[in-house]
Design a protein around this motif. Sequence first.
Motif, PDB file in Angstrom:
ATOM      1  N   ILE A  62       0.889  -1.167   0.000  1.00 51.95           N
ATOM      2  CA  ILE A  62       0.000   0.000   0.000  1.00 51.95           C
ATOM      3  C   ILE A  62       0.924   1.213   0.000  1.00 51.95           C
ATOM      4  O   ILE A  62       1.762   1.349   0.887  1.00 51.95           O
ATOM      5  CB  ILE A  62      -0.916   0.028   1.234  1.00 51.95           C
ATOM      6  N   MET A  63       0.792   2.067  -1.021  1.00 57.25           N
ATOM      7  CA  MET A  63       1.644   3.246  -1.133  1.00 57.25           C
ATOM      8  C   MET A  63       0.764   4.484  -1.011  1.00 57.25           C
ATOM      9  O   MET A  63      -0.243   4.603  -1.715  1.00 57.25           O
ATOM     10  CB  MET A  63       2.384   3.241  -2.471  1.00 57.25           C
ATOM     11  N   LEU A  64       1.138   5.408  -0.113  1.00 63.39           N
ATOM     12  CA  LEU A  64       0.291   6.557   0.162  1.00 63.39           C
ATOM     13  C   LEU A  64       1.108   7.746   0.632  1.00 63.39           C
ATOM     14  O   LEU A  64       2.250   7.595   1.047  1.00 63.39           O
ATOM     15  CB  LEU A  64      -0.777   6.186   1.189  1.00 63.39           C
ATOM     16  N   ASP A  95       2.793  -0.324   9.882  1.00 60.49           N
ATOM     17  CA  ASP A  95       3.662  -0.549   8.736  1.00 60.49           C
ATOM     18  C   ASP A  95       3.335  -1.828   7.977  1.00 60.49           C
ATOM     19  O   ASP A  95       3.855  -2.065   6.895  1.00 60.49           O
ATOM     20  CB  ASP A  95       5.121  -0.574   9.162  1.00 60.49           C
ATOM     21  N   VAL A  96       2.491  -2.682   8.554  1.00 56.40           N
ATOM     22  CA  VAL A  96       2.044  -3.914   7.912  1.00 56.40           C
ATOM     23  C   VAL A  96       0.549  -4.038   8.155  1.00 56.40           C
ATOM     24  O   VAL A  96       0.079  -3.853   9.275  1.00 56.40           O
ATOM     25  CB  VAL A  96       2.782  -5.151   8.483  1.00 56.40           C
ATOM     26  N   VAL A 106       2.986  -1.247   4.220  1.00 58.53           N
ATOM     27  CA  VAL A 106       2.472   0.116   4.088  1.00 58.53           C
ATOM     28  C   VAL A 106       3.664   1.057   3.935  1.00 58.53           C
ATOM     29  O   VAL A 106       4.505   1.152   4.822  1.00 58.53           O
ATOM     30  CB  VAL A 106       1.617   0.513   5.310  1.00 58.53           C
ATOM     31  N   VAL A 107       3.730   1.739   2.777  1.00 62.75           N
ATOM     32  CA  VAL A 107       4.897   2.550   2.442  1.00 62.75           C
ATOM     33  C   VAL A 107       4.476   3.995   2.188  1.00 62.75           C
ATOM     34  O   VAL A 107       3.730   4.269   1.253  1.00 62.75           O
ATOM     35  CB  VAL A 107       5.594   2.002   1.170  1.00 62.75           C
ATOM     36  N   PRO A 108       4.950   4.956   3.009  1.00 59.23           N
ATOM     37  CA  PRO A 108       4.690   6.363   2.700  1.00 59.23           C
ATOM     38  C   PRO A 108       5.555   6.805   1.522  1.00 59.23           C
ATOM     39  O   PRO A 108       6.708   6.406   1.407  1.00 59.23           O
ATOM     40  CB  PRO A 108       5.070   7.097   3.987  1.00 59.23           C
ATOM     41  N   PHE A 118      -2.459   3.950  -3.423  1.00 63.43           N
ATOM     42  CA  PHE A 118      -2.267   2.837  -4.349  1.00 63.43           C
ATOM     43  C   PHE A 118      -2.145   1.532  -3.586  1.00 63.43           C
ATOM     44  O   PHE A 118      -1.458   1.460  -2.574  1.00 63.43           O
ATOM     45  CB  PHE A 118      -1.006   3.039  -5.197  1.00 63.43           C
ATOM     46  N   ILE A 119      -2.788   0.489  -4.089  1.00 69.86           N
ATOM     47  CA  ILE A 119      -2.660  -0.861  -3.567  1.00 69.86           C
ATOM     48  C   ILE A 119      -2.043  -1.668  -4.705  1.00 69.86           C
ATOM     49  O   ILE A 119      -2.690  -1.876  -5.736  1.00 69.86           O
ATOM     50  CB  ILE A 119      -4.018  -1.440  -3.123  1.00 69.86           C
ATOM     51  N   LEU A 120      -0.808  -2.113  -4.533  1.00 65.84           N
ATOM     52  CA  LEU A 120      -0.025  -2.633  -5.653  1.00 65.84           C
ATOM     53  C   LEU A 120       0.466  -4.056  -5.443  1.00 65.84           C
ATOM     54  O   LEU A 120       0.846  -4.438  -4.339  1.00 65.84           O
ATOM     55  CB  LEU A 120       1.201  -1.742  -5.876  1.00 65.84           C
ATOM     56  N   GLU A 121       0.485  -4.805  -6.532  1.00 61.23           N
ATOM     57  CA  GLU A 121       1.216  -6.065  -6.583  1.00 61.23           C
ATOM     58  C   GLU A 121       2.510  -5.725  -7.312  1.00 61.23           C
ATOM     59  O   GLU A 121       2.526  -5.576  -8.536  1.00 61.23           O
ATOM     60  CB  GLU A 121       0.416  -7.140  -7.319  1.00 61.23           C
ATOM     61  N   MET A 122       3.574  -5.527  -6.570  1.00 61.94           N
ATOM     62  CA  MET A 122       4.792  -4.909  -7.082  1.00 61.94           C
ATOM     63  C   MET A 122       5.447  -5.671  -8.234  1.00 61.94           C
ATOM     64  O   MET A 122       6.039  -5.055  -9.113  1.00 61.94           O
ATOM     65  CB  MET A 122       5.805  -4.704  -5.953  1.00 61.94           C
ATOM     66  N   ASP A 123       5.331  -6.994  -8.260  1.00 68.23           N
ATOM     67  CA  ASP A 123       5.982  -7.722  -9.349  1.00 68.23           C
ATOM     68  C   ASP A 123       5.199  -7.645 -10.661  1.00 68.23           C
ATOM     69  O   ASP A 123       5.622  -8.204 -11.669  1.00 68.23           O
ATOM     70  CB  ASP A 123       6.283  -9.166  -8.962  1.00 68.23           C
ATOM     71  N   LYS A 124       4.108  -6.935 -10.676  1.00 70.21           N
ATOM     72  CA  LYS A 124       3.327  -6.713 -11.901  1.00 70.21           C
ATOM     73  C   LYS A 124       3.624  -5.349 -12.525  1.00 70.21           C
ATOM     74  O   LYS A 124       2.920  -4.894 -13.416  1.00 70.21           O
ATOM     75  CB  LYS A 124       1.827  -6.834 -11.631  1.00 70.21           C
TER      76      LYS A 124
END
Length: 170
Positions: A62-64, A95-96, A106-108, A118-124
Motif C-alpha cells: 500500500i503506497m500513500l 507498517d504492515v 504500508v509505504v509512505p 495505491f494498492i499494488l502487486e509490485m511484481d506486476k
Amino acid sequence: ARQLRGLEGWIATNDDLGVGGASPDYVGNTAPTDGTQRTFTEALLKSVLQSIWTQGGAPDTIMLGGSQKQAFSGFTGGATRFDKSEDKSVTAAVDVYISDFGTLKVVPNRFQRARTVFILEMDKWKLAMLRPFHTNELAKTGDSEKRQILAEYTLEALQEKASGAVRDVS
C-alpha cells in the motif's frame, strides 16, 4: 511520438473514485479526472482490496502520501494494541496491514499525489527502457565541461488488474 504513463494513468479497473471522478483510459490515453475529495477510510481500502482479489490480484504493498499514512495508522481493523509500560514508548504507526486477502507492506511516498492511495502487486510493474541512459559531451565553456544525460523510459503495467487505487481522498 512516444507516449509515457505514470501510475495514476494506469490503474483503471480496481479504483474507487469520489463523486464526479473518472478512471483513466490507457487505451485511448485519457488521464483520470479528479472527483470530490472524501475522507480516507478502512472501508474504502477493503472495498478495493476485494475488487483486486476478485480480478485475480495478490497485492503486497500500500503506497500513500504522508497525511494518508497518518490516517491509515489510525485504522483499528480487528486489532487491539498493546504497549509495554516499562520501555516508556508508544507505537503510533502501522507498517504492515493483514487483510482478508493477504499481508501488505504500508509505504509512505512523498513523491506521489496525496489524494490517491495505491494498492499494488509490485511484481506486476516494471521500468521499461525505450532508450537506455547515455551521456553526450556538449560544447565546452571556459574550464567547464558540459554533458547531457539522455534516456527514455516509462512505467510498464504487466497486469493492471492486479493493483488498485483509492482516489480522491483528503
